[in-house]
Design a protein around this motif. Sequence first.
Motif, mmCIF file in Angstrom:
data_model
loop_
_atom_site.group_PDB
_atom_site.id
_atom_site.type_symbol
_atom_site.label_atom_id
_atom_site.label_comp_id
_atom_site.label_asym_id
_atom_site.label_seq_id
_atom_site.Cartn_x
_atom_site.Cartn_y
_atom_site.Cartn_z
ATOM 1 N N ILE A 51 0.822 -1.231 0.103
ATOM 2 C CA ILE A 51 -0.138 -0.077 0.062
ATOM 3 C C ILE A 51 0.753 1.184 0.042
ATOM 4 C CG2 ILE A 51 -0.295 0.055 2.319
ATOM 5 C CD1 ILE A 51 -3.177 0.780 1.985
ATOM 6 N N SER A 52 0.591 2.343 -0.676
ATOM 7 C CA SER A 52 1.164 3.467 -0.750
ATOM 8 C C SER A 52 1.068 4.323 0.627
ATOM 9 C CB SER A 52 0.702 4.141 -1.936
ATOM 10 O OG SER A 52 -0.791 4.565 -1.875
ATOM 11 N N ARG A 53 2.015 5.234 0.687
ATOM 12 C CA ARG A 53 2.175 6.148 1.992
ATOM 13 C C ARG A 53 0.921 6.614 2.184
ATOM 14 N NH1 ARG A 53 6.122 11.085 1.074
ATOM 15 N NH2 ARG A 53 5.043 11.743 2.907
ATOM 16 N N ASP A 54 0.042 6.965 1.377
ATOM 17 C CA ASP A 54 -1.123 7.880 1.507
ATOM 18 C C ASP A 54 -2.493 6.755 1.466
ATOM 19 O OD1 ASP A 54 -1.997 8.751 -1.977
ATOM 20 O OD2 ASP A 54 -0.647 7.420 -1.192
ATOM 21 N N GLY A 55 -2.061 5.553 1.166
ATOM 22 C CA GLY A 55 -3.195 4.689 1.394
ATOM 23 C C GLY A 55 -3.958 4.727 -0.289
ATOM 24 N N GLY A 56 -3.930 5.576 -0.856
ATOM 25 C CA GLY A 56 -4.617 5.650 -2.300
ATOM 26 C C GLY A 56 -4.360 4.345 -3.036
ATOM 27 N N ASN A 57 -3.124 3.839 -3.162
ATOM 28 C CA ASN A 57 -2.930 2.741 -4.243
ATOM 29 C C ASN A 57 -2.424 1.469 -3.392
ATOM 30 O OD1 ASN A 57 -3.244 4.126 -6.626
ATOM 31 N ND2 ASN A 57 -1.658 5.125 -6.125
ATOM 32 N N THR A 58 -2.631 0.316 -3.995
ATOM 33 C CA THR A 58 -2.567 -1.099 -3.560
ATOM 34 C C THR A 58 -2.165 -1.836 -4.594
ATOM 35 O OG1 THR A 58 -5.007 -1.782 -3.245
ATOM 36 C CG2 THR A 58 -4.304 -0.716 -1.392
#
Length: 127
Positions: A51-58
């Motif tokens: 998961i990306s640092r901002d949670g926007g992509n997995t």
Amino acid sequence: QVQLVESGGGLVQTGDSLRLSCVASGRTSSSSAMGWFRQAPGKEREFVAAISRDGGNTRSVDSVKGRFTISRDNAKNTVYLQMNSLKSEDTAVYYCAARGFSAYGRTYSQQSEYNFWGQGTQVTVSS
């Protein structure tokens, strides 16, 4: 430095669910892309989900797509791995990993891309 502590593993039966948690602490934990890896007995450690640092992509490995979901709560410095419809082949030690510096929106699937690792939590699925 980032410290990682996993929890939530255990012994379950085929078809059951588990939710793993990874609590991060340290100066860069809120800006770190995170990942889950696993190592089954006698096998190499493999990528599970990221998961990306901002949670926007997995992203996740094909073998768990539709069954496992990675998410994060940056307010709690915690990353989760929700595991549904567990199979015997999911039996492994599951490790949480953090990348020290991560670009926004990026996910990482290679072990070499992560700087910090937890101690692991055992998941055993009995058929």
